[in-house]
Design a protein around this motif. Sequence first.
Motif, mmCIF file in Angstrom:
data_model
loop_
_atom_site.group_PDB
_atom_site.id
_atom_site.type_symbol
_atom_site.label_atom_id
_atom_site.label_comp_id
_atom_site.label_asym_id
_atom_site.label_seq_id
_atom_site.Cartn_x
_atom_site.Cartn_y
_atom_site.Cartn_z
ATOM 1 N N ASN A 1 -5.477 2.001 -0.948
ATOM 2 C CA ASN A 1 -4.234 1.612 -0.299
ATOM 3 C C ASN A 1 -3.090 1.665 -1.317
ATOM 4 O OD1 ASN A 1 -2.354 -0.914 0.244
ATOM 5 N ND2 ASN A 1 -3.123 -0.197 2.217
ATOM 6 N N LEU B 1 -0.263 0.115 -1.459
ATOM 7 C CA LEU B 1 0.226 -1.208 -1.865
ATOM 8 C C LEU B 1 -0.673 -1.808 -2.957
ATOM 9 C CD1 LEU B 1 2.094 -3.696 -1.311
ATOM 10 C CD2 LEU B 1 0.474 -4.353 0.469
ATOM 11 N N ASP B 2 -2.000 -1.698 -2.771
ATOM 12 C CA ASP B 2 -2.934 -2.237 -3.768
ATOM 13 C C ASP B 2 -2.735 -1.561 -5.121
ATOM 14 O OD1 ASP B 2 -3.987 -3.811 -1.781
ATOM 15 O OD2 ASP B 2 -5.761 -2.569 -1.450
ATOM 16 N N MET C 1 0.554 -2.621 -6.710
ATOM 17 C CA MET C 1 0.479 -3.965 -7.291
ATOM 18 C C MET C 1 -0.329 -3.941 -8.581
ATOM 19 S SD MET C 1 -0.025 -6.360 -3.933
ATOM 20 C CE MET C 1 0.700 -7.927 -4.339
ATOM 21 N N THR D 1 0.979 -5.150 -12.331
ATOM 22 C CA THR D 1 0.376 -6.077 -13.306
ATOM 23 C C THR D 1 0.427 -5.491 -14.711
ATOM 24 O OG1 THR D 1 -1.922 -5.266 -13.162
ATOM 25 C CG2 THR D 1 -1.254 -6.927 -11.538
ATOM 26 N N LEU E 1 -11.052 0.724 -9.884
ATOM 27 C CA LEU E 1 -11.205 -0.629 -9.352
ATOM 28 C C LEU E 1 -11.216 -0.646 -7.825
ATOM 29 C CD1 LEU E 1 -11.177 -3.785 -9.817
ATOM 30 C CD2 LEU E 1 -8.689 -3.611 -9.552
ATOM 31 N N LEU E 2 -10.320 0.157 -7.229
ATOM 32 C CA LEU E 2 -10.032 -0.032 -5.805
ATOM 33 C C LEU E 2 -10.777 0.922 -4.876
ATOM 34 C CD1 LEU E 2 -6.187 -0.513 -6.239
ATOM 35 C CD2 LEU E 2 -7.792 -2.281 -5.516
ATOM 36 N N TYR F 1 -4.499 -11.104 -9.839
ATOM 37 C CA TYR F 1 -4.626 -9.886 -9.022
ATOM 38 C C TYR F 1 -6.092 -9.468 -8.919
ATOM 39 C CZ TYR F 1 -4.446 -4.903 -7.823
ATOM 40 O OH TYR F 1 -4.671 -3.679 -7.249
ATOM 41 N N HIS F 2 -6.757 -9.414 -10.091
ATOM 42 C CA HIS F 2 -8.150 -8.966 -10.093
ATOM 43 C C HIS F 2 -9.044 -9.917 -9.277
ATOM 44 C CE1 HIS F 2 -8.337 -5.419 -12.722
ATOM 45 N NE2 HIS F 2 -7.203 -5.907 -13.208
ATOM 46 N N ILE G 1 -8.371 -9.243 -5.587
ATOM 47 C CA ILE G 1 -9.014 -7.981 -5.207
ATOM 48 C C ILE G 1 -10.519 -8.196 -5.018
ATOM 49 C CG2 ILE G 1 -9.685 -5.689 -6.110
ATOM 50 C CD1 ILE G 1 -6.865 -5.625 -4.996
ATOM 51 N N GLN H 1 -12.701 -7.527 -1.737
ATOM 52 C CA GLN H 1 -13.847 -6.608 -1.658
ATOM 53 C C GLN H 1 -15.089 -7.305 -1.114
ATOM 54 O OE1 GLN H 1 -13.613 -5.192 -5.745
ATOM 55 N NE2 GLN H 1 -12.525 -3.335 -5.140
ATOM 56 N N ASP I 1 -6.185 -2.839 5.789
ATOM 57 C CA ASP I 1 -6.270 -1.582 5.042
ATOM 58 C C ASP I 1 -5.966 -1.811 3.562
ATOM 59 O OD1 ASP I 1 -3.665 -2.220 5.653
ATOM 60 O OD2 ASP I 1 -3.136 -0.269 6.477
ATOM 61 N N SER I 2 -5.473 -2.989 3.228
ATOM 62 C CA SER I 2 -5.208 -3.313 1.827
ATOM 63 C C SER I 2 -6.242 -4.316 1.328
ATOM 64 C CB SER I 2 -3.804 -3.914 1.693
ATOM 65 O OG SER I 2 -3.719 -4.739 0.543
ATOM 66 N N THR I 3 -6.880 -4.004 0.210
ATOM 67 C CA THR I 3 -7.882 -4.912 -0.348
ATOM 68 C C THR I 3 -7.226 -6.205 -0.818
ATOM 69 O OG1 THR I 3 -9.034 -2.946 -1.113
ATOM 70 C CG2 THR I 3 -9.810 -5.045 -1.969
ATOM 71 N N PHE I 4 -6.022 -6.083 -1.382
ATOM 72 C CA PHE I 4 -5.315 -7.284 -1.838
ATOM 73 C C PHE I 4 -5.040 -8.218 -0.656
ATOM 74 C CE2 PHE I 4 -1.787 -9.944 -3.119
ATOM 75 C CZ PHE I 4 -2.097 -10.261 -4.428
ATOM 76 N N VAL I 5 -4.598 -7.636 0.444
ATOM 77 C CA VAL I 5 -4.320 -8.461 1.630
ATOM 78 C C VAL I 5 -5.617 -9.095 2.141
ATOM 79 C CG1 VAL I 5 -3.467 -8.398 4.008
ATOM 80 C CG2 VAL I 5 -2.237 -7.168 2.217
#
Lengths: 412, 141
Positions: A344, A346-347, A350, A354, A405-406, B25-26, B29, B33, B74-78
Motif C-alpha cells: 500500500n 500509504l504504508d 509512512m 520514519t 517489511l510490507l 510504526y514497526h 505494522i 500483519q 488495504d493498508s497494513t498500518f491502518v
Amino acid sequence: MTPFNINKIRSEFPILSEKAYGKPLVYFDNAASSQKPKVVIDALVDYYSSYNANIHRGVHFLSQKASAAFDAVREKVKTFINATSEREIIFVRGTTEAINLVASTYGRKNIGQGDEILISAMEHHSNIVPWQMLCEEKGAVLKVIPMNEKGELMMNELPALLTEKTKFVSVVHISNSLGTINPVKEIIRQAHAKGIPVLVDGAQSTAHEIIDVQDLDADFFTFSGHKILGPTGVGCLYGKLHLLEAMPPYHGGGEMISSVSFEKTTYNEVPFKFEAGTPNIADVIALGTAIDYWNQLDRQAVSAWEKELLNYATKLISEIPAVRLIGTAENKASVISFVIEGVNALDAGMFLDTKGIAVRTGHHCTEPVMQFFKIPGTLRASFMFYNTKEEIDSLVENLTKAIALLQPHSVA
Amino acid sequence: MSSMNQIEEEIISDFELFDSWEEKYHYIIELGQKLAPLDEKYKLDEYKIKGCQSSVWLNGEERDGKIYFSADSDSTFVKGEIALLMMVLSGQTPEAILDAKLEFIDALGLRQHIAVTRANGLAAMIKQMKTYALAFSSASK
C-alpha cells in the motif's frame, strides 16, 4: 551567472539542514511545495520589520516604500514569463484562484448553453472543477483530450476535439502526478487556428521550464508562488491585455474601482480591476525576491541537473522488483510516480517518513488519472535542483526495506 | 475480559518502550500483519469506510450482550490501528463502547502522524464502531 554548485545552493535553503526524527531531512515533495531560500524568508521578515504598511493610498514614508516594493514585482513577473506588459500580470492567491477567476469572468461572459470547454485527461482537480461548475451553470459541456498508457496526451485526437462548439481550452503544462510535459505550444497553435483561446496551468512548469508566454502564445497562464521558491498564498495570472480588458471584474471592493456612488460604480483599469481589497503585500514582495533568486541561477545548469536526478532515480527505482512506474512519457519533468505490487502506498510513504524522507502518497488531486491507470494512488517523489543523488540513494535503499517489511511473503 | 481502562493502560505501557516514531510504526505494522483476516463476505461496500488514501471494511457482531469486531484494510498500518481499537473495544458491551473516551490514542503520541492527515480516517473507524454499538444497544431494548 554563478556556476551551478549544489553545496552552495543547499546552504542557501535553511530547511535543508533540518532533521526529521533526528535524521537528515530528504525532501522529495517539491511538486506539492518547494522550499524557500533564506533571501525569500528574509524578505518577509524585512517587510514586516521595517516597512509594513498598506499600499497605494498612503501618503507616508512606509506606505510609499511598501508600494514601490510591491509595484516592482509586477515588472519582475512580466520579465520572468516574458509578458508584453506588466498590466497583464494579476496577483492572485495561487493557480486555483487564477483558474476560478478566468472561469468566473471570461467563462461566464463567453461560454453558453451547448458550448464546449476542452481540458485534458491529466488535469489537477483545480483545472477540472471550476470548469464543471461553469458547465453546470451554463449548460455547457466539458470535453477531455485523452492520454495513452505512458501518460502522454493523444495529440492525434485533438483536431476532432476542437470543434465549432469549443469556446475555451484549459490545459496543464506539466502533470503533477505523472510529470508529463505537454506540447502546449502545439495545442495553442491548433486552438488558435480555430479562434479558441487557451489557458495554460503552469503550476508545475514554472519551477522547471523557462516560461515565455509570448512564444507559447498563451492567452492565459497561471502559476503559484509557493511552488517556485516563493511564499504560500500568492500566485499570478497572466492574461493577454485585450482579453483582460474585455473581462468583467471578479471580486468587488476597494482598489478595483475607479469611482463609487450608490447609483453607479466604475471599475479601475487592468490589472487593478481584478485585485479587490488589500493585496497580499508581503508575499508578493517575497515572490519578487524568489524571482530574483531564479534570475541569478544558471537555468540551463539547473535544468540539466534536474534531468540527471530524474534519470538517475528512474533507473534505480524501476530496477526495484515489484515497482511499476506510472507516467513514462518521453518528455518528463523531475517527477516520478509509482506503485509497488502488494504494498500500500500509504504504508510505504509512512515508512519513508520514519526515515526522514518526505514523499507524497495518494491521488495527488488527480483522481481521473488514477482511474485511468486503475490504481487508488501512487507514491510520488518530485525533485528540485537542490536535491542530490545521495538523497535518491537513500530513497531507493529505504524503499527496498519498506518492500521487504510490507510485501506479503509468498511462503505458504 | 479486562476493563477498558486496564487494556488502555496496558497499551500505553507497551508504547512507553518505544523511543521513536519509527519503533511505533514497526509495532503498528506488526499488529496489522497479525490482524485476523476478515471473512470475504464482509468485503462489500456496505461494510466499507472510505478514507482518502485507504479503505476499511468493518463488521460487528453481538454475542451474549457483547460486540465483537472484525476488519480489514488495504493498508497494513491502518489494520494495525484497527487492531489497537479492537483490543480496547471488541468484546465490550454496547454501553461501554458508546461511553469509551479512547484517551489512550492521545497517550500513544501518534496524533501528529495519523490524525493530521485525512489519510486513514481513524475517527471514521471509531464512529463506525460506535454506530454498531448504538445499533445493538437499541436493538436489545
